[in-house]
Scaffold this motif. Structure first.
Motif, PDB file in Angstrom:
ATOM      1  N   LYS A 106       0.831  -1.209   0.000  1.00 34.41           N
ATOM      2  CA  LYS A 106       0.000   0.000   0.000  1.00 34.41           C
ATOM      3  C   LYS A 106       0.863   1.255   0.000  1.00 34.41           C
ATOM      4  N   LEU A 107       1.930   1.247   0.790  1.00 27.76           N
ATOM      5  CA  LEU A 107       2.782   2.429   0.884  1.00 27.76           C
ATOM      6  C   LEU A 107       3.501   2.696  -0.437  1.00 27.76           C
ATOM      7  N   LYS A 108       3.893   1.631  -1.114  1.00 24.51           N
ATOM      8  CA  LYS A 108       4.579   1.788  -2.396  1.00 24.51           C
ATOM      9  C   LYS A 108       3.603   1.968  -3.553  1.00 24.51           C
ATOM     10  N   LYS A 109       2.296   1.854  -3.218  1.00 19.10           N
ATOM     11  CA  LYS A 109       1.224   2.032  -4.202  1.00 19.10           C
ATOM     12  C   LYS A 109       1.385   1.102  -5.395  1.00 19.10           C
ATOM     13  N   SER A 115      -7.779  -9.060  -4.843  1.00 15.79           N
ATOM     14  CA  SER A 115      -8.418 -10.250  -4.281  1.00 15.79           C
ATOM     15  C   SER A 115      -7.498 -10.975  -3.311  1.00 15.79           C
ATOM     16  N   ASN A 116      -6.186 -10.696  -3.429  1.00 13.45           N
ATOM     17  CA  ASN A 116      -5.225 -11.302  -2.502  1.00 13.45           C
ATOM     18  C   ASN A 116      -5.164 -10.567  -1.172  1.00 13.45           C
ATOM     19  N   ASP A 117      -5.744  -9.370  -1.100  1.00 13.19           N
ATOM     20  CA  ASP A 117      -5.663  -8.569   0.120  1.00 13.19           C
ATOM     21  C   ASP A 117      -6.461  -9.191   1.255  1.00 13.19           C
ATOM     22  N   ILE A 118      -5.898  -9.074   2.451  1.00 11.82           N
ATOM     23  CA  ILE A 118      -6.673  -9.384   3.660  1.00 11.82           C
ATOM     24  C   ILE A 118      -7.597  -8.207   3.905  1.00 11.82           C
ATOM     25  N   THR A 119      -8.868  -8.473   4.063  1.00 11.20           N
ATOM     26  CA  THR A 119      -9.834  -7.392   4.251  1.00 11.20           C
ATOM     27  C   THR A 119     -10.424  -7.363   5.649  1.00 11.20           C
ATOM     28  N   MET A 120     -10.361  -8.497   6.379  1.00  7.33           N
ATOM     29  CA  MET A 120     -10.944  -8.554   7.718  1.00  7.33           C
ATOM     30  C   MET A 120     -10.024  -9.318   8.660  1.00  7.33           C
ATOM     31  N   ALA A 142      -4.962  -0.087  10.061  1.00  4.48           N
ATOM     32  CA  ALA A 142      -5.205   1.194   9.389  1.00  4.48           C
ATOM     33  C   ALA A 142      -4.295   1.348   8.175  1.00  4.48           C
ATOM     34  N   LEU A 143      -3.043   0.956   8.318  1.00  2.68           N
ATOM     35  CA  LEU A 143      -2.095   1.059   7.208  1.00  2.68           C
ATOM     36  C   LEU A 143      -2.399   0.053   6.103  1.00  2.68           C
ATOM     37  N   ALA A 144      -2.874  -1.129   6.502  1.00  2.00           N
ATOM     38  CA  ALA A 144      -3.142  -2.190   5.529  1.00  2.00           C
ATOM     39  C   ALA A 144      -4.545  -2.105   4.942  1.00  2.00           C
ATOM     40  N   LYS A 145      -5.369  -1.158   5.429  1.00  2.00           N
ATOM     41  CA  LYS A 145      -6.749  -1.006   4.963  1.00  2.00           C
ATOM     42  C   LYS A 145      -7.561  -2.276   5.249  1.00  2.00           C
TER      43      LYS A 145
END
Length: 234
Positions: A106-109, A115-120, A142-145
């Motif tokens: 996320k920081l490096k955009k 779909s690979n992101d952890i959301t919960m 917060a940083l990882a959304k």
């Protein structure tokens, strides 16, 4: 006689002055707007926590339990269509490693498959014996959304039973491609659970870190250095 009285009075005055602590005036900075907010998990109603736990037990995690009961050979065949070991994380270290990698992305955009992101991230906070394990989670989420969801007391045993694990589960992370298979829990969490909000992170993203610094005139004691006695030479 009067001479003796004056001498005694002078000794008393000098003794009182010796007891007085010398002070100097200093300016102490006072931050009236430090752009910070308590690093805390979002507040979730107890009934909502219970409903989410029940949804995890009855609709979300049963396929994971079936997968965990397969043999290694059966898992290899099954993983071609559903890789539950990658989509459902239950170990603390594996979850932290995945979240830290997501933060770096996320920081490096970097543009990657979301779909690979952890959301919960579900946390059995009341069942965690060492509270230090939870202190950094709001900032990390917060940083990882990531939505940070607290579950009610006693949920650790129920989660371990739901996924077919012997050890109690205190943390449960779900990737987007897995959680979106169930419309109910996705919509409920996204609409009812607030995003983690950490003050200084919010202001960094908006580039609003201007602090109103004021100074207060106060006093502090002057402490003299005590000289160490010289060592006697033999």
């Amino acid at each position: 006689m009067s001479l003796n009285i004056d001498t005694k009075q002078k000794k008393v005055n000098s003794s009182l002055k010796a007891q007085e602590v010398q002070k100097k005036s200093v300016f102490k900075p006072h931050l009236t707007n430090p752009n910070t907010r308590k690093n805390a998990s979002p507040k979730i109603d107890l009934k909502l926590q219970t409903d989410l736990l029940q949804a995890l037990e009855t609709t979300i995690l049963p396929p994971v339990k079936q997968y965990n009961q397969l043999t290694q050979e059966e898992k290899k065949v099954f993983s071609e269509s559903n890789n539950y070991e990658s989509d459902v994380l239950t170990g603390f270290n594996s979850i932290m490693k995945a979240l830290e990698a997501q933060v770096q992305s996320k920081l490096k955009k970097k543009i990657e498959n979301e779909s690979n992101d952890i959301t919960m991230l579900f946390v059995c906070k009341s069942d965690v014996s060492c509270r230090l394990l939870c202190l950094h989670l709001p900032t990390l989420c917060a940083l990882a959304k990531v939505k940070l969801v607290t579950l009610p007391k006693g949920s650790s045993k129920r989660l371990s039973s739901a996924v077919g694990k012997k050890n109690e589960l205190q943390f449960l992370a779900l990737r987007r491609r897995f959680i979106e298979k169930d419309a109910f829990i996705s919509s409920v969490v996204n609409s009812s659970v607030d995003d983690v909000s950490v003050g200084f992170l919010d202001n960094i993203e908006r580039q609003q870190l201007n602090m109103n610094v004021k100074f207060v005139l106060t006093e502090m004691p002057i402490v003299g250095r005590t000289r160490k006695p010289d060592k006697q030479q033999d």
